[in-house]
Design a protein around this motif. Structure first.
Motif, short mmCIF file in Angstrom:
data_model
loop_
_atom_site.label_atom_id
_atom_site.label_comp_id
_atom_site.label_asym_id
_atom_site.label_seq_id
_atom_site.Cartn_x
_atom_site.Cartn_y
_atom_site.Cartn_z
N VAL A 1 0.84 -1.20 0.00
CA VAL A 1 0.00 0.00 0.00
C VAL A 1 0.88 1.25 0.00
O VAL A 1 0.64 2.19 -0.76
CB VAL A 1 -0.96 -0.01 1.20
N MET A 2 1.89 1.26 0.87
CA MET A 2 2.80 2.40 0.91
C MET A 2 3.54 2.55 -0.43
O MET A 2 3.70 3.67 -0.93
CB MET A 2 3.80 2.21 2.04
N ALA A 3 3.96 1.43 -1.01
CA ALA A 3 4.65 1.49 -2.30
C ALA A 3 3.72 2.01 -3.39
O ALA A 3 4.16 2.75 -4.29
CB ALA A 3 5.17 0.10 -2.67
N ASP A 4 2.43 1.66 -3.34
CA ASP A 4 1.47 2.15 -4.33
C ASP A 4 1.28 3.66 -4.22
O ASP A 4 1.14 4.36 -5.23
CB ASP A 4 0.12 1.44 -4.15
N ILE A 5 1.25 4.16 -2.99
CA ILE A 5 1.12 5.61 -2.80
C ILE A 5 2.33 6.32 -3.39
O ILE A 5 2.20 7.33 -4.09
CB ILE A 5 0.98 5.93 -1.30
N LEU A 6 3.51 5.79 -3.11
CA LEU A 6 4.73 6.37 -3.68
C LEU A 6 4.75 6.26 -5.20
O LEU A 6 5.21 7.17 -5.90
CB LEU A 6 5.96 5.67 -3.07
N MET A 7 4.24 5.14 -5.73
CA MET A 7 4.17 4.95 -7.17
C MET A 7 3.22 5.97 -7.80
O MET A 7 3.48 6.50 -8.88
CB MET A 7 3.71 3.52 -7.50
N LYS A 8 2.10 6.25 -7.12
CA LYS A 8 1.15 7.25 -7.60
C LYS A 8 1.82 8.62 -7.66
O LYS A 8 1.69 9.36 -8.65
CB LYS A 8 -0.06 7.29 -6.67
N LEU A 9 2.55 8.98 -6.61
CA LEU A 9 3.22 10.28 -6.56
C LEU A 9 4.29 10.39 -7.65
O LEU A 9 4.42 11.44 -8.28
CB LEU A 9 3.85 10.49 -5.18
N ALA A 10 5.04 9.32 -7.85
CA ALA A 10 6.09 9.34 -8.87
C ALA A 10 5.49 9.32 -10.27
O ALA A 10 5.96 10.02 -11.17
CB ALA A 10 7.03 8.15 -8.68
N GLY A 11 4.43 8.54 -10.46
CA GLY A 11 3.84 8.36 -11.78
C GLY A 11 3.11 9.59 -12.30
O GLY A 11 2.88 9.72 -13.50
N MET A 12 2.73 10.50 -11.41
CA MET A 12 2.04 11.73 -11.83
C MET A 12 3.00 12.74 -12.44
O MET A 12 2.56 13.75 -13.00
CB MET A 12 1.31 12.34 -10.64
N SER A 13 4.31 12.50 -12.35
CA SER A 13 5.29 13.42 -12.91
C SER A 13 5.47 13.15 -14.40
O SER A 13 4.94 12.18 -14.94
CB SER A 13 6.63 13.28 -12.18
N ASP A 14 6.24 14.01 -15.04
CA ASP A 14 6.53 13.85 -16.46
C ASP A 14 7.73 12.94 -16.72
O ASP A 14 8.13 12.74 -17.86
CB ASP A 14 6.79 15.22 -17.10
N THR A 15 8.30 12.41 -15.67
CA THR A 15 9.46 11.52 -15.82
C THR A 15 9.04 10.25 -16.57
O THR A 15 7.98 9.67 -16.26
CB THR A 15 10.02 11.13 -14.44
N PRO A 16 9.81 9.82 -17.56
CA PRO A 16 9.45 8.59 -18.29
C PRO A 16 9.26 7.41 -17.36
O PRO A 16 10.02 7.23 -16.40
CB PRO A 16 10.65 8.38 -19.22
N LYS A 17 8.25 6.60 -17.66
CA LYS A 17 7.92 5.46 -16.80
C LYS A 17 9.09 4.48 -16.71
O LYS A 17 9.36 3.91 -15.65
CB LYS A 17 6.68 4.75 -17.33
N TYR A 18 9.80 4.27 -17.83
CA TYR A 18 10.90 3.31 -17.81
C TYR A 18 12.02 3.77 -16.89
O TYR A 18 12.72 2.96 -16.28
CB TYR A 18 11.43 3.06 -19.23
N GLU A 19 12.19 5.08 -16.75
CA GLU A 19 13.24 5.59 -15.87
C GLU A 19 12.86 5.37 -14.40
O GLU A 19 13.69 4.99 -13.57
CB GLU A 19 13.45 7.07 -16.14
N LEU A 20 11.57 5.59 -14.08
CA LEU A 20 11.10 5.36 -12.72
C LEU A 20 11.21 3.88 -12.34
O LEU A 20 11.60 3.54 -11.22
CB LEU A 20 9.64 5.82 -12.59
N ILE A 21 10.87 3.00 -13.29
CA ILE A 21 10.92 1.56 -13.00
C ILE A 21 12.36 1.08 -12.86
O ILE A 21 12.66 0.21 -12.04
CB ILE A 21 10.17 0.78 -14.10
N ALA A 22 13.27 1.64 -13.65
CA ALA A 22 14.68 1.27 -13.51
C ALA A 22 15.18 1.61 -12.11
O ALA A 22 15.83 0.79 -11.45
CB ALA A 22 15.52 2.00 -14.56
N ILE A 23 14.85 2.80 -11.64
CA ILE A 23 15.28 3.23 -10.30
C ILE A 23 14.60 2.38 -9.23
O ILE A 23 15.24 1.89 -8.29
CB ILE A 23 14.96 4.71 -10.08
N GLY A 24 13.27 2.18 -9.38
CA GLY A 24 12.53 1.41 -8.38
C GLY A 24 12.98 -0.04 -8.32
O GLY A 24 13.11 -0.61 -7.23
N SER A 25 13.22 -0.65 -9.47
CA SER A 25 13.65 -2.06 -9.50
C SER A 25 15.02 -2.22 -8.85
O SER A 25 15.24 -3.16 -8.06
CB SER A 25 13.69 -2.58 -10.94
N PHE A 26 15.94 -1.31 -9.17
CA PHE A 26 17.28 -1.40 -8.59
C PHE A 26 17.24 -1.18 -7.08
O PHE A 26 17.89 -1.92 -6.33
CB PHE A 26 18.20 -0.37 -9.25
#
Length: 254
Positions: free
Chosen positions: A28-53
């Motif tokens: 649940v906490m990770a989903d909230i953070l994902m919502k906050l990050a996903g609302m930005s203009d940052t490319p999704k693949y860049e967010l997932i690369a950082i989050g996965s690592f």
């Protein structure tokens, strides 16, 4: 080999439920953070690369803290590869979904997965699903609807169809992912099941960064992406342990 005593089995299931509740709390906490990050203009693949690592780093650190470093060695690379591909699809679909729909509506779609899990585990894994467990799973789904009070679920704005489509694909892949975890749990450690699937989205995202390029990430979005992966990684360790200890029908209602 005789089956374990009923009291021992009950205690094992209670431990599994505790792991599941802690893991779902992390998610649940990770989903909230994902919502906050996903609302930005940052490319999704860049967010997932950082989050996965960051998720992989948090899991490895977890093994050092708990003394479970021996669990880092996998046994079946081929099955973990399949799990990794499913994990990559789920990551991308979830990030796309939360960026295009309210989080409450997202949870209503996502929590169809326990219903599917309970049904499919009884069909394909031959895990017994009695009437009490079936009612508990259904009641849990109704509880999610009541608790989240989703808005505009039946008449969403025009641009929300992307989110609903992505969430639907994510639910199907996540259901397959958990069933795979349940099967792998008989041979793989909880650490291996949580760690190595993150290689898939990490590698795919790095290829995307190499091909499409990277952009500068604001400090707050960078923090959300790192925290999303770290918290979600620990959640996966706990969930993997829960499904290793108990059948899907026991965990799904929670």
């Amino acid at each position: 080999m005789p089956p374990p005593p009923q009291s021992s089995l009950r205690a094992q299931h209670l431990r599994a439920i505790a792991y599941a509740l802690a893991g779902f709390g992390c998610w649940v906490m990770a989903d909230i953070l994902m919502k906050l990050a996903g609302m930005s203009d940052t490319p999704k693949y860049e967010l997932i690369a950082i989050g996965s690592f960051s998720g992989m780093v948090s899991i490895v650190l977890f093994t050092f803290v708990t003394g479970d470093r021996d669990q880092l060695r996998p046994k079946r690379y081929d099955r973990l590869l399949g799990l990794s591909l499913l994990f990559a699809v789920v990551q991308y679909m979830n990030l796309l979904a939360v960026a295009h729909m309210p989080l409450a509506n997202y949870y209503v779609i996502v929590f169809l997965s326990p219903v599917l899990l309970a049904i499919l585990s009884s069909l394909f894994l031959r895990e017994r699903l009695d009437m009490t467990q079936a009612v508990a799973v259904f009641a849990g789904f109704v509880g999610v609807i009541v608790a989240t009070n989703p808005t505009s679920l039946m008449h969403p704005p025009n641009d929300h169809w992307i989110g609903y489509a992505a969430a639907g694909v994510g639910v199907l892949c996540f259901t397959m992912q958990i069933l795979t975890v349940r099967v792998l749990g008989r041979s793989e450690s909880r650490i291996a099941v949580a760690l190595y699937p993150r290689l898939g989205p990490c590698i795919i995202s790095l290829i995307a960064i190499f091909y499409f390029g990277a952009v500068s990430i604001p400090p707050d979005i960078l923090f959300y992406a790192i925290a999303m992966g770290a918290v979600g990684g620990i959640g996966w360790v706990l969930i993997a342990q829960a499904y290793k200890l108990a059948p899907v029908g026991i965990i799904a209602p929670f």
